[in-house]
Every structure is written in C-alpha cells, then in structure tokens.
Design an enzyme around this catalytic site. Structure first.
Site, mmCIF file in Angstrom:
data_model
loop_
_atom_site.group_PDB
_atom_site.id
_atom_site.type_symbol
_atom_site.label_atom_id
_atom_site.label_comp_id
_atom_site.label_asym_id
_atom_site.label_seq_id
_atom_site.Cartn_x
_atom_site.Cartn_y
_atom_site.Cartn_z
ATOM 1 C CG LEU A 72 -1.969 1.120 1.273
ATOM 2 C CD1 LEU A 72 -2.860 1.102 0.041
ATOM 3 C CD2 LEU A 72 -2.802 1.014 2.534
ATOM 4 C CE LYS A 73 6.084 5.376 1.952
ATOM 5 N NZ LYS A 73 5.726 6.767 2.284
#
Length: 321
Positions: A183-184
C-alpha cells in the site's frame, strides 16, 4: 511490569523528527530514555538538543539489547536487510529469549517485508510493517498517516505509542505485513503520477504563456490537498533542493519497487505513467545530480518540450545562491 523501553534506528529526513517526537512521548510518560543508532554518528548532534537524555548506541545489537520496541526508518531494502540481519543474529545468539517488537517505518519492497517478518518470527521476535505518509513538516507535527500490518494483538500494543507520538491516523491493512508495504508503494505511485502530471501541465503552461504562479494559485484553490500542493509549489518555482522531502534517489528506488510490485506478488501490471516518471527522474538526475527532490523530474519534462530544464534564476533548481 517493567516500563516500556523504546529504541530507534535511522535518523534520516523522516527518522529524525519522528525520533524527536518519540522522545517527547517517552518523557511525558516517564519511560526510560530512548536508545538510538544511526549509521552515521554525526546525526546524533541533530537529536541531542531536542533529547539530551537519549542514549546513543555503538551498534544495532546494543539497541536490541536495551529495547522492547524498536522503531526503524531505513533508506532502502539493502540497508534494512543489513540492519535486521544483525538484529536477528543477536536474537538467535546472545539475545535469545528476548521478545522484541520491530516497528519498521521504511519504504521497502513487499517481498522484503514478508521475508523480514518470517526471519523475526524464527528468532521469537515480531516484525510490523508500519510505513508512513507525509513530508518532514508533517512528521515534525506528529501528523503522519500511518499504514499498519502485522499480528493484531501486537499492533494494539504499539498503536498507543504511534498515536499521538508519530501520527494522527492509522490505516490497518491486516496481518500480512506485505500488504502495508504494498500500500505504501501504491500511495507513492499516486504522488509520483501527480508529479509527472504537474510537470507536463507546467511545461504546457510555460509553452503557451501561463504564469506558473497563476497556475499554482489556481491549483491551491481547485485541489486543496496539502501533500499534493507541496509539489506544485516546488515545480512552479523550479526549485528542487533535496532535504525538505523525498530525494530523487529515493524516488527512483520507490519507482523500481512500484514497477516490481505486481510481479513480486504474482500478478504483473503495466504501469506506463510510472515508467515515464522513472525515465524522467533518471534524466533529471543526469541534469542536476542527486541533491534534488524527486519532483525535479519536471526538469526532464521541460527539456523534452524544448524549454530550458531549469527556470531562469533558479541556480539549476537549487535556489538562489
């Protein structure tokens, strides 16, 4: 029960303000002074004025020995594998039996986080993937957005430290640590794609005679999103000096992680915008070196459109002399 002992590894542009805020949390909760390690001891001088009681370790192993929770902010996968390798070797040997929690805030490849979690478990420790979103001013204000994955019970214990010391919002992505680092990368994709789009828009405006300050002012009202508008400010001025945000080397590292993410997790995906942004960062690094913010990719976009790479009077993007 013994008071919680907190350690920190990595005093870069983000690690330094986060560590300062953790020392404030420690003091307000009457906890033992934090112990810190950084590859370059020179960074200790930047922390000392804010946290005179902080202990400065001579090795990674010393931090592990004297901490229950170890936060880390490391520059790339190689650095993370090196630091955690030392930590795990210590826990496998001299530190055997210690139940340390690692809260890793680094921007890594998802597969790297997964491998580190497995190695931590094998020596009785716990690894949480905990990357953050926000530039250094947000880190200084403890206003970072925190992405979080790992065992639920451990996350609950750590959350009370993260908020309010590090950030004010948490996105819990479940127990698989690979999901937080993925997700980063996806979040950084949006930022990098935005920078690419901004660069093209400003180049178009310059070509047809739209004042960059006027366009920037329009964006401030049209899209009131500070994390995005920070890059509009940089590109409108044509000043990209590194230090206030994400370096061009860091941006290229993250772009490589983005491009590999789908294949690493079993589903390759074409990312043409990121491929183009990567190409432009590579060219901008050739033009202005590695002491630039990643938004310096705008210089390559300007060059490709027949404009001078850097705006007049910007000292090649480094600002006034």
């Amino acid at each position: 029960m013994s008071p919680l002992r907190i350690g920190y590894i990595g005093l870069g542009a983000m690690g330094l303000p986060i560590s300062i805020n953790l020392t404030k949390y420690i003091k307000s909760n009457n906890l033992p002074p934090m112990i810190v390690w950084n590859r370059s001891p020179a960074k200790y001088e930047l922390l000392k004025p804010h946290a005179p009681d902080t202990q400065f370790a001579e090795s990674v192993e010393e931090v592990i020995e004297k901490s229950d929770i170890v936060f880390s902010m490391l520059i790339d996968d190689k650095a993370a594998e090196d630091v955690f390798g030392k930590a795990f070797e210590y826990l496998k040997g001299e530190g055997q039996g210690r139940e340390v929690v690692f809260v890793d805030q680094s921007s890594l490849k998802a597969v790297t986080s997964g491998a580190l979690a497995e190695r931590a478990s094998s020596v009785g420790a716990t690894y949480l993937a905990c990357p953050v979103f926000g530039r250094p001013p947000m880190a200084e204000a403890s206003k970072l957005l925190i992405v979080f994955s790992g065992p639920s019970d451990i996350k609950e214990r750590v959350k009370g430290v993260l908020i309010p010391a590090v950030g004010d919002r948490v996105v819990d992505v479940g127990e698989d640590v690979k999901k937080a680092t993925a997700l980063k990368s996806m979040g950084n994709m949006v930022l990098l794609g935005w920078i690419q789009l901004l660069s093209e828009s400003y180049a178009l405006g310059d070509g047809i005679g739209i004042d960059p300050e006027v366009f920037n002012g329009f964006l401030q009202q049209f899209i009131p999103a500070p994390p995005l508008l920070a890059y509009s400010n940089l590109i409108s001025k044509g000043v990209f000096k590194s230090g206030s945000g994400f370096s061009i080397d860091g941006g290229m590292k993250d772009a490589r992680n983005m491009l590999a993410l789908g294949e690493d997790l079993g589903h390759p995906v074409s990312l043409p915008t990121i491929e183009l942004a990567m190409k432009n960062m590579e060219r901008s690094k050739e033009l202005g070196g590695n002491d630039q913010d990643w938004s310096a990719l705008a210089a390559a976009v300007r060059e490709a459109n027949g404009l001078e790479p850097y705006r007049e009077g910007t000292n090649n993007g480094q600002g006034p002399k």
